[in-house]
Design a protein around this motif. Structure first.
Motif, PDB file in Angstrom:
ATOM      1  N   CYS A   1     -50.221 -14.530  30.121  1.00  0.00           N
ATOM      2  CA  CYS A   1     -49.148 -14.734  31.263  1.00  0.00           C
ATOM      3  C   CYS A   1     -49.044 -14.974  32.139  1.00  0.00           C
ATOM      4  O   CYS A   1     -48.049 -15.927  32.674  1.00  0.00           O
ATOM      5  N   LEU A   2     -49.690 -14.190  33.152  1.00  0.00           N
ATOM      6  CA  LEU A   2     -50.321 -14.042  34.330  1.00  0.00           C
ATOM      7  C   LEU A   2     -50.914 -15.988  34.659  1.00  0.00           C
ATOM      8  O   LEU A   2     -50.045 -16.658  36.035  1.00  0.00           O
ATOM      9  N   PHE A   3     -51.608 -16.380  34.021  1.00  0.00           N
ATOM     10  CA  PHE A   3     -52.245 -17.413  34.198  1.00  0.00           C
ATOM     11  C   PHE A   3     -51.343 -18.372  33.821  1.00  0.00           C
ATOM     12  O   PHE A   3     -51.246 -19.008  35.009  1.00  0.00           O
ATOM     13  N   ILE A   4     -50.324 -18.037  33.109  1.00  0.00           N
ATOM     14  CA  ILE A   4     -49.482 -19.860  32.984  1.00  0.00           C
ATOM     15  C   ILE A   4     -48.236 -19.893  33.621  1.00  0.00           C
ATOM     16  O   ILE A   4     -47.977 -20.677  34.396  1.00  0.00           O
ATOM     17  N   GLY A   5     -47.445 -18.334  34.764  1.00  0.00           N
ATOM     18  CA  GLY A   5     -47.492 -18.194  35.735  1.00  0.00           C
ATOM     19  C   GLY A   5     -47.597 -18.649  36.830  1.00  0.00           C
ATOM     20  O   GLY A   5     -47.094 -19.651  37.518  1.00  0.00           O
ATOM     21  N   LEU A   6     -48.838 -18.128  37.350  1.00  0.00           N
ATOM     22  CA  LEU A   6     -49.530 -19.058  38.179  1.00  0.00           C
ATOM     23  C   LEU A   6     -49.556 -20.270  38.274  1.00  0.00           C
ATOM     24  O   LEU A   6     -49.393 -21.383  39.626  1.00  0.00           O
ATOM     25  N   TRP A   7     -49.904 -21.288  36.849  1.00  0.00           N
ATOM     26  CA  TRP A   7     -50.223 -22.642  37.350  1.00  0.00           C
ATOM     27  C   TRP A   7     -48.986 -23.118  37.387  1.00  0.00           C
ATOM     28  O   TRP A   7     -48.404 -24.014  37.803  1.00  0.00           O
ATOM     29  N   ALA A   8     -47.594 -23.213  36.644  1.00  0.00           N
ATOM     30  CA  ALA A   8     -46.278 -22.826  36.382  1.00  0.00           C
ATOM     31  C   ALA A   8     -46.086 -23.211  38.226  1.00  0.00           C
ATOM     32  O   ALA A   8     -45.454 -24.860  38.974  1.00  0.00           O
ATOM     33  N   GLN A   9     -46.624 -21.723  39.076  1.00  0.00           N
ATOM     34  CA  GLN A   9     -45.457 -21.931  40.680  1.00  0.00           C
ATOM     35  C   GLN A   9     -46.005 -23.080  41.539  1.00  0.00           C
ATOM     36  O   GLN A   9     -46.437 -23.445  41.867  1.00  0.00           O
ATOM     37  N   TRP A  10     -47.711 -23.178  41.377  1.00  0.00           N
ATOM     38  CA  TRP A  10     -48.487 -23.524  41.237  1.00  0.00           C
ATOM     39  C   TRP A  10     -48.485 -25.512  41.534  1.00  0.00           C
ATOM     40  O   TRP A  10     -48.289 -25.919  42.961  1.00  0.00           O
ATOM     41  N   LEU A  11     -47.788 -25.625  40.093  1.00  0.00           N
ATOM     42  CA  LEU A  11     -47.337 -26.779  40.195  1.00  0.00           C
ATOM     43  C   LEU A  11     -46.102 -27.104  40.957  1.00  0.00           C
ATOM     44  O   LEU A  11     -45.951 -28.878  41.432  1.00  0.00           O
ATOM     45  N   VAL A  12     -45.312 -26.091  40.969  1.00  0.00           N
ATOM     46  CA  VAL A  12     -43.916 -26.985  41.390  1.00  0.00           C
ATOM     47  C   VAL A  12     -44.053 -26.887  42.981  1.00  0.00           C
ATOM     48  O   VAL A  12     -43.577 -28.111  44.002  1.00  0.00           O
ATOM     49  N   ASP A  13     -45.768 -26.049  43.571  1.00  0.00           N
ATOM     50  CA  ASP A  13     -45.390 -25.548  45.393  1.00  0.00           C
ATOM     51  C   ASP A  13     -47.220 -24.909  45.139  1.00  0.00           C
ATOM     52  O   ASP A  13     -46.364 -23.216  45.195  1.00  0.00           O
ATOM     53  N   PRO A  14     -47.832 -25.035  45.459  1.00  0.00           N
ATOM     54  CA  PRO A  14     -49.353 -24.844  45.815  1.00  0.00           C
ATOM     55  C   PRO A  14     -48.702 -23.146  46.760  1.00  0.00           C
ATOM     56  O   PRO A  14     -49.227 -22.464  46.851  1.00  0.00           O
ATOM     57  N   ALA A  15     -48.105 -23.364  47.525  1.00  0.00           N
ATOM     58  CA  ALA A  15     -47.973 -22.357  49.429  1.00  0.00           C
ATOM     59  C   ALA A  15     -47.562 -21.327  48.379  1.00  0.00           C
ATOM     60  O   ALA A  15     -46.749 -20.323  49.160  1.00  0.00           O
ATOM     61  N   LEU A  16     -46.269 -21.729  47.430  1.00  0.00           N
ATOM     62  CA  LEU A  16     -45.820 -20.693  46.893  1.00  0.00           C
ATOM     63  C   LEU A  16     -46.577 -19.741  45.355  1.00  0.00           C
ATOM     64  O   LEU A  16     -45.815 -18.354  45.927  1.00  0.00           O
ATOM     65  N   VAL A  17     -47.930 -19.419  45.287  1.00  0.00           N
ATOM     66  CA  VAL A  17     -48.540 -18.773  45.024  1.00  0.00           C
ATOM     67  C   VAL A  17     -49.303 -17.791  45.321  1.00  0.00           C
ATOM     68  O   VAL A  17     -49.469 -17.935  46.794  1.00  0.00           O
ATOM     69  N   PRO A  18     -49.164 -16.366  44.950  1.00  0.00           N
ATOM     70  CA  PRO A  18     -49.999 -15.311  45.784  1.00  0.00           C
ATOM     71  C   PRO A  18     -51.275 -15.753  45.541  1.00  0.00           C
ATOM     72  O   PRO A  18     -51.980 -16.495  44.696  1.00  0.00           O
ATOM     73  N   SER A  19     -51.625 -15.291  46.361  1.00  0.00           N
ATOM     74  CA  SER A  19     -53.444 -14.530  46.506  1.00  0.00           C
ATOM     75  C   SER A  19     -53.832 -13.299  45.083  1.00  0.00           C
ATOM     76  O   SER A  19     -52.780 -12.592  44.644  1.00  0.00           O
ATOM     77  N   GLY A  20     -55.306 -13.558  44.947  1.00  0.00           N
ATOM     78  CA  GLY A  20     -55.385 -12.594  44.401  1.00  0.00           C
ATOM     79  C   GLY A  20     -54.489 -11.592  44.307  1.00  0.00           C
ATOM     80  O   GLY A  20     -54.811 -10.390  43.576  1.00  0.00           O
ATOM     81  N   ARG A  21     -55.207 -10.899  46.075  1.00  0.00           N
ATOM     82  CA  ARG A  21     -54.865  -9.557  45.952  1.00  0.00           C
ATOM     83  C   ARG A  21     -53.205  -8.864  46.200  1.00  0.00           C
ATOM     84  O   ARG A  21     -53.407  -8.208  45.888  1.00  0.00           O
ATOM     85  N   GLU A  22     -52.792 -10.308  46.707  1.00  0.00           N
ATOM     86  CA  GLU A  22     -51.406 -10.249  46.698  1.00  0.00           C
ATOM     87  C   GLU A  22     -50.722 -10.108  44.865  1.00  0.00           C
ATOM     88  O   GLU A  22     -49.941  -9.093  44.619  1.00  0.00           O
ATOM     89  N   ILE A  23     -51.078 -10.701  43.788  1.00  0.00           N
ATOM     90  CA  ILE A  23     -51.187 -10.328  42.743  1.00  0.00           C
ATOM     91  C   ILE A  23     -51.676  -8.803  41.886  1.00  0.00           C
ATOM     92  O   ILE A  23     -51.218  -7.839  41.548  1.00  0.00           O
ATOM     93  N   ALA A  24     -53.091  -8.971  42.485  1.00  0.00           N
ATOM     94  CA  ALA A  24     -52.935  -7.403  42.170  1.00  0.00           C
ATOM     95  C   ALA A  24     -52.672  -6.304  43.173  1.00  0.00           C
ATOM     96  O   ALA A  24     -51.756  -4.842  42.188  1.00  0.00           O
ATOM     97  N   GLU A  25     -51.668  -6.310  44.477  1.00  0.00           N
ATOM     98  CA  GLU A  25     -51.199  -5.626  44.909  1.00  0.00           C
ATOM     99  C   GLU A  25     -49.078  -5.595  44.000  1.00  0.00           C
ATOM    100  O   GLU A  25     -49.258  -4.683  43.781  1.00  0.00           O
ATOM    101  N   GLY A  26     -49.060  -6.652  43.820  1.00  0.00           N
ATOM    102  CA  GLY A  26     -47.639  -6.708  43.106  1.00  0.00           C
ATOM    103  C   GLY A  26     -48.113  -5.955  41.322  1.00  0.00           C
ATOM    104  O   GLY A  26     -46.940  -4.601  41.381  1.00  0.00           O
ATOM    105  N   MET A  27     -49.240  -6.343  40.896  1.00  0.00           N
ATOM    106  CA  MET A  27     -49.498  -4.881  39.616  1.00  0.00           C
ATOM    107  C   MET A  27     -49.284  -3.732  39.912  1.00  0.00           C
ATOM    108  O   MET A  27     -48.913  -2.977  39.004  1.00  0.00           O
ATOM    109  N   ARG A  28     -50.049  -3.410  41.081  1.00  0.00           N
ATOM    110  CA  ARG A  28     -50.306  -2.356  41.279  1.00  0.00           C
ATOM    111  C   ARG A  28     -48.927  -1.725  41.273  1.00  0.00           C
ATOM    112  O   ARG A  28     -48.799   0.190  40.885  1.00  0.00           O
TER     113      ARG A  28
END
Length: 197
Positions: free
Chosen positions: A159-186
């Motif tokens: 789910c994370l992978f597909i979501g990141l991929w879709a966001q990246w295709l729309v605009d790479p600048a919108l994609v969070p960093s790995g740390r931001e994703i980890a923080e969001g999950m926490r």
């Protein structure tokens, strides 16, 4: 290489250069140097060949990510959160390195309703994809991932992978960093998403 392998390589090139819909059997023949009849002989149909090419490209991506982890190109030391962030960053960076592949992925997904056999093949390989993502994020061989880990954690990674991929295709600048994703999950898991009032 024989005709079978030549066709597969030609179909992979066409998929990346022209996409699924725009590629004709004649395009594959021109890219491979094989003859038109050999598509039916070796693969049954152009769509079956394209699906095989698509799956092979996906396997090659996974193998490349695995090599990057094994070679140390992706830093995987530290806490589980740091490892997750490093692998997520590498996955996101891989989108830019393989833009044509990820665009082709999106186009192939759009063909599922028109091609039931495509949907069936996706369903067949989805468990392997989840297993591979668990292995990638945890630095183990696919054979070390049990069915429960694949079904639970693998589904979340997917789910994370597909979501990141879709966001990246729309605009790479919108994609969070790995740390931001980890923080969001926490924050989600600890119930601290919103600031206290």
């Amino acid at each position: 290489m024989g005709h079978r392998e030549d066709l597969l390589e030609g179909a992979k090139r066409c998929l990346l250069e022209k996409g699924w819909v725009a590629t004709t059997a004649r395009d594959i023949v021109a890219a491979s140097g094989a003859n038109l009849a050999s598509i039916g002989y070796h693969y049954g149909s152009k769509d079956a060949l394209m699906m095989t090419a698509f799956l092979r490209l996906t396997e090659e991506w996974g193998e490349g990510m695995g090599r990057a982890v094994a070679s140390g190109a992706i830093a995987v030391d530290g806490t589980p959160e740091e490892r997750f962030a490093a692998v997520a960053d590498a996955v996101i960076a891989g989108f830019a390195e393989n833009r044509a592949f990820w665009q082709a992925q999106l186009e192939v997904m759009g063909q599922l309703d028109r091609h039931p056999e495509l949907r069936e093949r996706f369903a067949e390989v989805m468990p392997q994809g989840r297993e591979g993502l668990v292995a990638l994020f945890h630095g183990v061989e696919d054979t070390e991932v049990d069915a429960e880990a694949s079904r639970t954690a693998g589904s979340v990674y997917h789910c994370l992978f597909i979501g990141l991929w879709a966001q990246w295709l729309v605009d790479p600048a919108l994609v969070p960093s790995g740390r931001e994703i980890a923080e969001g999950m926490r924050r989600i898991m600890t119930g601290t998403v919103l600031a206290p009032k």
